[in-house]
Design a protein around this motif. Structure first.
Motif, PDB file in Angstrom:
ATOM      1  N   GLN A  31      -0.952   0.725  -8.464  1.00  0.00           N
ATOM      2  CA  GLN A  31      -1.680  -0.360  -7.798  1.00  0.00           C
ATOM      3  C   GLN A  31      -3.227   0.071  -7.695  1.00  0.00           C
ATOM      4  OE1 GLN A  31      -0.318  -3.396  -5.158  1.00  0.00           O
ATOM      5  NE2 GLN A  31      -1.619  -2.547  -3.541  1.00  0.00           N
ATOM      6  N   VAL A  32      -3.567   1.140  -7.384  1.00  0.00           N
ATOM      7  CA  VAL A  32      -5.119   1.497  -7.013  1.00  0.00           C
ATOM      8  C   VAL A  32      -5.910   1.471  -8.226  1.00  0.00           C
ATOM      9  CG1 VAL A  32      -6.650   3.452  -6.098  1.00  0.00           C
ATOM     10  CG2 VAL A  32      -4.599   2.808  -4.784  1.00  0.00           C
ATOM     11  N   GLN A  33      -5.210   2.041  -9.205  1.00  0.00           N
ATOM     12  CA  GLN A  33      -5.867   2.338 -10.537  1.00  0.00           C
ATOM     13  C   GLN A  33      -6.068   0.909 -11.119  1.00  0.00           C
ATOM     14  OE1 GLN A  33      -3.838   4.914 -13.156  1.00  0.00           O
ATOM     15  NE2 GLN A  33      -4.909   4.213 -14.994  1.00  0.00           N
ATOM     16  N   ALA A  34      -4.928  -0.057 -10.946  1.00  0.00           N
ATOM     17  CA  ALA A  34      -5.102  -1.414 -11.608  1.00  0.00           C
ATOM     18  C   ALA A  34      -6.384  -2.112 -10.870  1.00  0.00           C
ATOM     19  CB  ALA A  34      -3.779  -2.218 -11.245  1.00  0.00           C
ATOM     20  N   ALA A  35      -6.257  -2.100  -9.560  1.00  0.00           N
ATOM     21  CA  ALA A  35      -7.464  -2.668  -8.637  1.00  0.00           C
ATOM     22  C   ALA A  35      -8.719  -2.172  -8.982  1.00  0.00           C
ATOM     23  CB  ALA A  35      -7.421  -2.466  -6.977  1.00  0.00           C
TER      24      ALA A  35
ATOM     25  N   GLN B 274      -7.235 -12.640 -11.732  1.00  0.00           N
ATOM     26  CA  GLN B 274      -7.444 -12.156 -10.381  1.00  0.00           C
ATOM     27  C   GLN B 274      -6.054 -11.953  -9.496  1.00  0.00           C
ATOM     28  OE1 GLN B 274      -9.986 -14.667  -8.278  1.00  0.00           O
ATOM     29  NE2 GLN B 274      -8.721 -14.437  -6.409  1.00  0.00           N
ATOM     30  N   VAL B 275      -5.037 -13.059  -9.831  1.00  0.00           N
ATOM     31  CA  VAL B 275      -3.984 -12.738  -8.850  1.00  0.00           C
ATOM     32  C   VAL B 275      -2.748 -11.825  -9.530  1.00  0.00           C
ATOM     33  CG1 VAL B 275      -1.870 -14.304  -8.087  1.00  0.00           C
ATOM     34  CG2 VAL B 275      -4.251 -15.317  -7.982  1.00  0.00           C
ATOM     35  N   HIS B 276      -2.924 -11.967 -11.020  1.00  0.00           N
ATOM     36  CA  HIS B 276      -1.387 -11.473 -11.758  1.00  0.00           C
ATOM     37  C   HIS B 276      -1.736 -10.165 -12.374  1.00  0.00           C
ATOM     38  CE1 HIS B 276       1.246 -14.723 -10.375  1.00  0.00           C
ATOM     39  NE2 HIS B 276       0.340 -15.470 -10.891  1.00  0.00           N
ATOM     40  N   LEU B 277      -2.849  -9.620 -12.601  1.00  0.00           N
ATOM     41  CA  LEU B 277      -3.150  -8.683 -13.430  1.00  0.00           C
ATOM     42  C   LEU B 277      -2.815  -7.293 -12.669  1.00  0.00           C
ATOM     43  CD1 LEU B 277      -4.377  -7.428 -15.975  1.00  0.00           C
ATOM     44  CD2 LEU B 277      -6.493  -6.996 -14.771  1.00  0.00           C
ATOM     45  N   ILE B 278      -3.034  -7.223 -11.512  1.00  0.00           N
ATOM     46  CA  ILE B 278      -2.469  -6.027 -10.634  1.00  0.00           C
ATOM     47  C   ILE B 278      -0.915  -6.032 -10.871  1.00  0.00           C
ATOM     48  CG2 ILE B 278      -2.054  -4.827  -8.455  1.00  0.00           C
ATOM     49  CD1 ILE B 278      -5.044  -5.634  -7.920  1.00  0.00           C
TER      50      ILE B 278
END
Length: 427
Positions: free
Chosen positions: A276-280, A262-266
């Motif tokens: 960032q948007v794709q990672a989210a 939750q914290v570090h994948l992005i």
């Protein structure tokens, strides 16, 4: 009163008021969880604006995770003493106050105080304990399913809002995204004020699935001090090996979900050139799979041995985490990870809640589960800080993912040490 009118309207359609409680609790947990998950989007913007390191930001998030968990047993005692609605509204006011104040923060200690201490305490006053209490008080039938639905709202809320928050952050800055979170909390608080009640007897009903005809006993008086109630429960539960097994496995659960992915994948995806948007959006996809997986887990936990369910959940989660570093972060590899990991994101909660109720009794289930959930958040705090430290010192998150995957395999094995026959601990 709105609740009496709603109860009568639902009764005319043969719908129990307990399902209205599930709906408002689902909304509350969804938005509160979005609040907890939002900082994962803000790590990089905060680094760019203030120059804070990943380890410094992770320290604040670790404080929040730990307080979020440590509040759980005391939250259960507060709910038993002061009622579900009063405690939930107070928690929402505390969280909103912390978020509004954080719009003007400029120092690391501001971040640690507001996002760590204030929001950690506020979100911890409800957490998963609220859903467990709703299921125990309002339902006799379908308790596992209700726990699954309300648990799914927690993980889905942590993930579903992230693409929207990431888009707003990229376009307008993190403060605008944070303002949206505050507005959603106001909507949630309004729903709680109008609908949430403490017990079925408050609207003249029996719990759903209770076909008895005898008058329901009055709720037991609960005038014991909050700390004494919570600590007394810990003292009694700690005498059981089942408690420590569930505590240890839930520690690993928190370390491999909230604190790590939750914290570090992005930010880890950004290291590999993924926007960032794709990672989210990847996290949001996990939220969709989690919604299905956790509700299915609740249905399964009503029907099958919960020990073996946990064995499969932890084992498959561990394998998915060990696979991620070898996915090369391609679209296919990340999609495969999102599907398997998402189905298992928080599916461990319904079997854990049911095992807790079986072994420690329905009356103390929410208090004992509060302490087990504290273990979950301690694990999340350790992982949030440890992964941030790995990124700062080693310039990579991958060792943290390898460790989390190995720990999940360990959890899968030790959960089988729980004996089959229930052995409730005396109150």
């Amino acid at each position: 009163m709105i609740s009496n009118w709603l109860s009568a309207a639902l009764a005319r359609r043969n719908i129990h008021y307990g399902w209205a409680m599930v709906a408002v609790t689902f909304l509350t947990a969804l938005i509160a969880a979005g609040t907890v998950g939002a900082p994962g989007v803000f790590i990089v913007p905060l680094q760019k604006e203030f120059g804070w390191s990943t380890a410094e930001i992770s320290s604040a998030l670790s404080i929040r995770f730990i307080l979020f968990g440590l509040m759980a047993p005391f939250a259960a005692a507060l709910m038993n003493r002061y009622g579900l609605r009063n405690v939930t509204l107070t928690a929402q006011v505390i969280v909103m106050s912390g978020l509004v104040a954080s719009l003007a923060m400029s120092k690391v200690w501001h971040l640690m105080l507001l996002w760590g201490v204030v929001i950690g305490i506020g979100t911890g006053m409800t957490a998963l304990v609220l859903g467990a209490t709703i299921a125990a008080r309002w339902f006799v039938a379908h308790r596992g399913l209700v726990v699954g639905i309300l648990t799914a709202s927690v993980a889905t809320g942590q993930l579903a809002f992230l693409p929207l928050l990431a888009t707003l952050t990229d376009a307008y800055g993190w403060r605008v995204a944070l303002t949206l979170v505050c507005v959603m909390l106001v909507i949630s608080a309004f729903g709680v004020l109008l609908i949430m009640r403490d017990r079925p007897s408050d609207v003249g009903l029996r719990p759903f699935g209770d076909e008895g005809t005898e008058p329901l006993p009055a709720p037991p008086p609960n005038n014991a001090p909050i700390f004494a109630t919570a600590l007394g429960t810990l003292r009694d539960a700690s005498k059981s090996s089942v408690f420590w097994i569930l505590f240890a496995t839930f520690f690993i659960c928190g370390a491999s979900t909230n604190g790590l992915v939750q914290v570090h994948l992005i930010p880890m995806c950004l290291d590999f050139g993924i926007p960032q948007v794709q990672a989210a959006s990847l996290l949001a996809a996990m939220g969709i799979f989690d919604f299905v997986g956790t509700i299915a887990s609740g249905w399964l936990s009503d029907r099958y041995d919960n020990r073996y369910l946990l064995f499969w959940y932890y084992g498959l989660r561990g394998l998915s985490l060990l696979f991620l570093p070898f996915s090369d972060f391609t679209l296919y590899g990340l999609s495969l990870f999102a599907m398997f990991y998402g189905l298992d994101w928080i599916a461990t909660v319904p079997p854990t809640v049911r095992l807790t109720a079986q072994r420690f009794g329905a009356e103390r289930a929410n208090l004992v589960f509060g302490w087990i959930f504290a273990g979950h958040q301690l694990g999340a705090g350790v992982a949030a800080f440890g992964a941030g430290l790995s990124r700062t010192l080693l310039q990579t998150y991958l060792p943290a993912f390898f460790v989390a995957g190995a720990l999940c395999v360990v959890a899968a094995l030790i959960v089988l040490a729980i004996s089959r026959a229930p052995k409730p601990v005396a109150a």
